[in-house]
Design a protein around this motif. Sequence first.
Motif, PDB file in Angstrom:
ATOM      1  N   THR A  34       3.172   5.926 -10.940  1.00 38.37           N
ATOM      2  CA  THR A  34       2.444   5.227  -9.883  1.00 38.37           C
ATOM      3  C   THR A  34       1.538   6.152  -9.088  1.00 38.37           C
ATOM      4  OG1 THR A  34       2.709   3.724  -8.002  1.00 38.37           O
ATOM      5  CG2 THR A  34       4.247   5.568  -8.135  1.00 38.37           C
ATOM      6  N   ASP A  35       0.493   5.567  -8.484  1.00 37.14           N
ATOM      7  CA  ASP A  35      -0.306   6.311  -7.508  1.00 37.14           C
ATOM      8  C   ASP A  35      -0.041   5.799  -6.105  1.00 37.14           C
ATOM      9  OD1 ASP A  35      -1.613   3.909  -7.444  1.00 37.14           O
ATOM     10  OD2 ASP A  35      -3.551   4.672  -8.127  1.00 37.14           O
ATOM     11  N   LEU A  36       0.975   4.961  -5.947  1.00 31.76           N
ATOM     12  CA  LEU A  36       1.358   4.432  -4.643  1.00 31.76           C
ATOM     13  C   LEU A  36       2.115   5.496  -3.859  1.00 31.76           C
ATOM     14  CD1 LEU A  36       1.299   1.374  -3.415  1.00 31.76           C
ATOM     15  CD2 LEU A  36       3.771   1.560  -3.719  1.00 31.76           C
ATOM     16  N   THR A  47       3.980  11.047  -6.434  1.00 32.96           N
ATOM     17  CA  THR A  47       3.594  10.616  -5.084  1.00 32.96           C
ATOM     18  C   THR A  47       4.746  10.613  -4.092  1.00 32.96           C
ATOM     19  OG1 THR A  47       4.016   8.247  -5.464  1.00 32.96           O
ATOM     20  CG2 THR A  47       1.851   9.093  -6.104  1.00 32.96           C
ATOM     21  N   THR A  87       0.808  -1.220   0.000  1.00 35.34           N
ATOM     22  CA  THR A  87       0.000   0.000   0.000  1.00 35.34           C
ATOM     23  C   THR A  87       0.837   1.263   0.000  1.00 35.34           C
ATOM     24  OG1 THR A  87      -0.126   0.117   2.413  1.00 35.34           O
ATOM     25  CG2 THR A  87      -1.801  -1.199   1.283  1.00 35.34           C
ATOM     26  N   HIS A  88       2.059   1.182   0.541  1.00 35.59           N
ATOM     27  CA  HIS A  88       2.960   2.323   0.649  1.00 35.59           C
ATOM     28  C   HIS A  88       4.390   1.833   0.507  1.00 35.59           C
ATOM     29  CE1 HIS A  88      -0.634   3.639   2.832  1.00 35.59           C
ATOM     30  NE2 HIS A  88      -0.244   4.898   2.696  1.00 35.59           N
ATOM     31  N   SER A 136      -3.217   4.846  -1.529  1.00 38.46           N
ATOM     32  CA  SER A 136      -3.166   4.626  -2.973  1.00 38.46           C
ATOM     33  C   SER A 136      -4.549   4.208  -3.464  1.00 38.46           C
ATOM     34  CB  SER A 136      -2.140   3.539  -3.311  1.00 38.46           C
ATOM     35  OG  SER A 136      -2.571   2.287  -2.809  1.00 38.46           O
TER      36      SER A 136
END
Length: 287
Positions: free
Chosen positions: A222-224, A251, A123-124, A285
């Motif tokens: 990425t959107d992480l 991000t 998730t991160h 995310s």
Amino acid sequence: MTGLCDARSAPNEFVEINGRRLAYRSVGEGRPILLCVRFRGNMDSWDPAFLDGLAAEGFRAIVFDYSGLGLSSGVPTYDPSEMVRDPLDLIEALQLKEVVIAGWSLGGLVAQIVVASKPGQVTHAVLIGCGPPGPLVKTAEQLFYDTAGIEVYGLEEEEILFFEPKSARSRAAAQASVARIASRTEARSRPVPIAFARAKLGSGPRNPSFPADHVLEALKTTDLPILHIGGDHDIIFPVENWYALNGQLPTVQLLTYPSAGHGPQHEHPEASAAHIAAFVRSTRSAI
């Protein structure tokens, strides 16, 4: 098994997966944060104060030995594209969910490959004292290569490699951190063989140091959520290379400690843990 004890007493645990035995330890309960260690590192290379700080912030901090190193079996490698199998296999074997992948130095390169190749597994991402892929605006210092291959690090080598020798406060933090790491006296992991490490070190700075175009492209798209924690004088992965990518990484958040070196989480263990917790709580995310 979740970690109910502190970092100094956490037992060595093992899991068999894909033909090798991976050694790991857990500290704390809560959201798993899987920590990939540095060059020449093993489970005992993490400052207990940092791991205990993560546990106090509600994480289950999991450290491990790479395949074939420390207490893990298998074939050793320092190729990040191959090392990535270890954290991914641990996520599967331990059935971890909502995982934060973290990595220090070489381990940060491994963590970036997780982001690029298996983003749905985490998730991160938390990157500590590592560099971005691609061409660099500032290369490593020769001093790192001259020091990192010394067989046994004393306090002077620790200060050079992971702290800021010019700062009295940083030198004091180095002495305190080294003492905390040494305070675990039983069931320690095995050192990385010096011959193996020297063979992988190289003789001097390279540009790029992490030639992975697909990883750089992933970081750009990425959107992480990604956090990098660095020191303003990192002799192997200068933090300036992250700032050179301002506007290109949608991000990535940057936290840089003043008068600090390559191991900012050991100089500021509790503060680093608190920043990581705030980052994870405040971002998400789309996965």
